[in-house]
Each structure stands twice: as C-alpha cells, then as structure tokens.
Design a protein around this motif. Sequence first.
Motif, mmCIF file in Angstrom:
data_model
loop_
_atom_site.group_PDB
_atom_site.id
_atom_site.type_symbol
_atom_site.label_atom_id
_atom_site.label_comp_id
_atom_site.label_asym_id
_atom_site.label_seq_id
_atom_site.Cartn_x
_atom_site.Cartn_y
_atom_site.Cartn_z
ATOM 1 N N GLY A 189 0.789 -1.224 0.000
ATOM 2 C CA GLY A 189 0.000 0.000 0.000
ATOM 3 C C GLY A 189 0.818 1.269 0.000
ATOM 4 N N ASN A 190 2.143 1.133 -0.012
ATOM 5 C CA ASN A 190 3.016 2.304 0.123
ATOM 6 C C ASN A 190 3.699 2.742 -1.168
ATOM 7 O OD1 ASN A 190 2.511 2.452 2.917
ATOM 8 N ND2 ASN A 190 4.094 0.915 3.331
ATOM 9 N N PHE A 191 3.632 1.899 -2.202
ATOM 10 C CA PHE A 191 4.266 2.289 -3.460
ATOM 11 C C PHE A 191 3.478 3.431 -4.107
ATOM 12 C CE2 PHE A 191 5.893 -2.004 -2.856
ATOM 13 C CZ PHE A 191 7.247 -1.788 -3.094
ATOM 14 N N LEU A 192 4.199 4.260 -4.862
ATOM 15 C CA LEU A 192 3.632 5.519 -5.347
ATOM 16 C C LEU A 192 3.421 5.510 -6.857
ATOM 17 C CD1 LEU A 192 5.950 7.846 -3.242
ATOM 18 C CD2 LEU A 192 3.529 7.344 -2.793
ATOM 19 N N PRO A 193 2.407 6.245 -7.316
ATOM 20 C CA PRO A 193 2.189 6.383 -8.767
ATOM 21 C C PRO A 193 3.242 7.306 -9.376
ATOM 22 C CG PRO A 193 0.658 7.771 -7.567
ATOM 23 C CD PRO A 193 1.387 6.957 -6.534
ATOM 24 N N SER A 194 3.272 7.375 -10.669
ATOM 25 C CA SER A 194 4.268 8.172 -11.370
ATOM 26 C C SER A 194 4.181 9.648 -10.989
ATOM 27 C CB SER A 194 4.078 8.031 -12.880
ATOM 28 O OG SER A 194 5.002 8.848 -13.568
ATOM 29 N N GLN A 195 5.339 10.246 -10.818
ATOM 30 C CA GLN A 195 5.439 11.669 -10.492
ATOM 31 C C GLN A 195 5.928 12.491 -11.681
ATOM 32 O OE1 GLN A 195 4.527 12.779 -7.254
ATOM 33 N NE2 GLN A 195 3.812 10.653 -7.196
ATOM 34 N N PHE A 196 6.138 11.842 -12.826
ATOM 35 C CA PHE A 196 6.715 12.514 -13.984
ATOM 36 C C PHE A 196 5.857 12.304 -15.225
ATOM 37 C CE2 PHE A 196 10.222 11.510 -11.171
ATOM 38 C CZ PHE A 196 10.989 12.658 -11.171
ATOM 39 N N ASP A 197 5.813 13.325 -16.055
ATOM 40 C CA ASP A 197 5.321 13.164 -17.420
ATOM 41 C C ASP A 197 6.417 12.443 -18.206
ATOM 42 O OD1 ASP A 197 5.232 14.054 -20.350
ATOM 43 O OD2 ASP A 197 3.276 14.746 -19.601
ATOM 44 N N PRO A 198 6.075 11.464 -19.052
ATOM 45 C CA PRO A 198 7.103 10.728 -19.797
ATOM 46 C C PRO A 198 8.040 11.626 -20.596
ATOM 47 C CG PRO A 198 4.968 9.659 -20.031
ATOM 48 C CD PRO A 198 4.720 10.956 -19.330
ATOM 49 N N ARG A 199 7.561 12.792 -21.037
ATOM 50 C CA ARG A 199 8.386 13.688 -21.844
ATOM 51 C C ARG A 199 9.114 14.730 -21.006
ATOM 52 N NH1 ARG A 199 3.411 15.479 -25.436
ATOM 53 N NH2 ARG A 199 2.591 15.418 -23.314
ATOM 54 N N GLN A 200 8.910 14.706 -19.699
ATOM 55 C CA GLN A 200 9.519 15.709 -18.821
ATOM 56 C C GLN A 200 11.021 15.476 -18.712
ATOM 57 O OE1 GLN A 200 7.662 15.689 -14.977
ATOM 58 N NE2 GLN A 200 8.453 17.711 -14.405
ATOM 59 N N SER A 201 11.809 16.550 -18.851
ATOM 60 C CA SER A 201 13.258 16.402 -18.772
ATOM 61 C C SER A 201 13.866 17.572 -18.013
ATOM 62 C CB SER A 201 13.875 16.302 -20.172
ATOM 63 O OG SER A 201 13.689 17.509 -20.894
ATOM 64 N N PHE A 202 15.084 17.359 -17.518
ATOM 65 C CA PHE A 202 15.773 18.334 -16.694
ATOM 66 C C PHE A 202 17.209 18.499 -17.194
ATOM 67 C CE2 PHE A 202 12.478 16.234 -14.302
ATOM 68 C CZ PHE A 202 11.828 17.263 -13.643
ATOM 69 N N ASP A 203 17.746 19.693 -16.998
ATOM 70 C CA ASP A 203 19.096 19.994 -17.468
ATOM 71 C C ASP A 203 20.155 19.653 -16.430
ATOM 72 O OD1 ASP A 203 18.275 21.463 -19.994
ATOM 73 O OD2 ASP A 203 17.221 22.629 -18.468
#
Length: 258
Positions: A92-106
């Motif tokens: 019950g502790n695992f989390l859903p996705s926090q990112f958009d698949p296309r989200q990127s960071f520099d």
Amino acid sequence: MHRVTGVFHIKNLYCDGYSILDMCMAPGGFLAIALSCNPEAQALAFSLPRIDGGHRVLLPKRPSVTLKFLDVTMLAEDMGLSCIPNEHPDAGNFLPSQFDPRQSFDLIICDGQVLRNHGRADYRVRTEASRLCLTQLTIALNHLTPGGTMIVLLHKVEALATVQLLHTFDKFASIQLFKHTRFHAKRSSFYMLATNIRADSEDAKTAIERWKFQWKIATFGTDKDYCGASQLDMSDVEVILKEFGPRLISLGRRIWEI
C-alpha cells in the motif's frame, strides 16, 4: 565544488528555459547553489517527510521550486512497475508516477543517503542503500535532457559496484570526481560530476534497464536473488579493469590522496 568545477552552471543551449531536479533535497544547500547559479531555472525537488525521519528543509519557499515530500525508493511506476503483489509488505506504500514521460531536466542532483531514523519494513534493511541509489540513477538518467549534467554522491572509488558505475557513465558522459578536502576527508564519500551526458544513447538506455531490473530484485526478490543480480562474474571484472583500469586510476588518484 562549484568554484573548482563550475558544475552547477547549466550549459544546455538547446531548450527554452532551464530545469533542475533534486532527488533528495533536504536540507537544500545543493539546490540553493544550483538556483543561485541559474536564477531563471524551475526546480522539482523530492524530500523524505520529517515524520518518516527526513531532514528539515532550510531552503526558503520560492515560486520556482515545486517540493514533494515522499520516499523516492517507492516510486514503483516511475521505475517501470505498475502491478504490485498484494502480499508485499509495502503493497500500500508504493507511489504512482510523479513525472510526465516527456519531462526532462538539465541538471539533476542525486545525493540522497539512507537515514538512520527512517522507519521501514525489515526486508529493506539490507538493500536500502542500493534501492536508493538505483532509484535516483534510473529516474535521473531517464529524465535528463541530452547534454545535461548529473551530480551523484558515491562511496569508495575502488569498490566493485562503484567501479562498474563509473565505467558505465564513462561510456556516455564526461566524468570527473570531486571530494572536499575537509568535510569529506575522513569519509569514503565523493561526488561523480557527469556532464555532456548522452542520455539518449544506447549505452544509457541499457544502463537504465539494468538498474530497473536490479531495483525490482532488491525490492521484490530474495536475498539470494539480489546477490545473483548485483554480483559480477570474474570475467566481467577482468573486462572492466582492462577497459577502464587506467582511467579509474586517473579519476581516483586525487580522491585516494585526500
């Protein structure tokens, strides 16, 4: 670190606006430096809730920073797993996705460590450090803008798992190592600074899939399964040393001196 290497200055010129991801932010010193070097950047940061043993956040609130309090090692969907066995101790502790698949960071900061006061299920005690490292590396590389930078906290340059990781990154990035001469002098800790990362390369994609598999085994497998998935054969070790040995010595010499 920044005075010596300039690593916090985002150099990616191929996107509109800069973005930073801090995988384990609190208390917030690294992110504060990153934002001071890139004042126009937007940042996403994760931090373990204080109620679960996390550090207090000292970074003042600002509109450019989105802060989420959660345990990153439980980001199952972002690690490629959406179906959790009902009988698992953390079902019950695992989390859903926090990112958009296309989200990127520099620029991505991966300097999380296992905290002594973090309450967790017994099965996690032995593999928690690996699960935390694997989660940070996988999500970071999977959401890094090609040409971006990662700052990764590691331990023991000469440890086999560390050697394998450095060898892996050396295939698709420019890497250097940094160790503070005072604050880290008596510890095994140091930082890998990986720049110009070819995050869309086949070597990077292969690494991501390997880390996802190892995280899954560390989270859902037995101790025997985990040992089998994480240990290298001597033939693999010989290949790494032949290909990477001289480079390892060059990278590690200053760290060992400190």
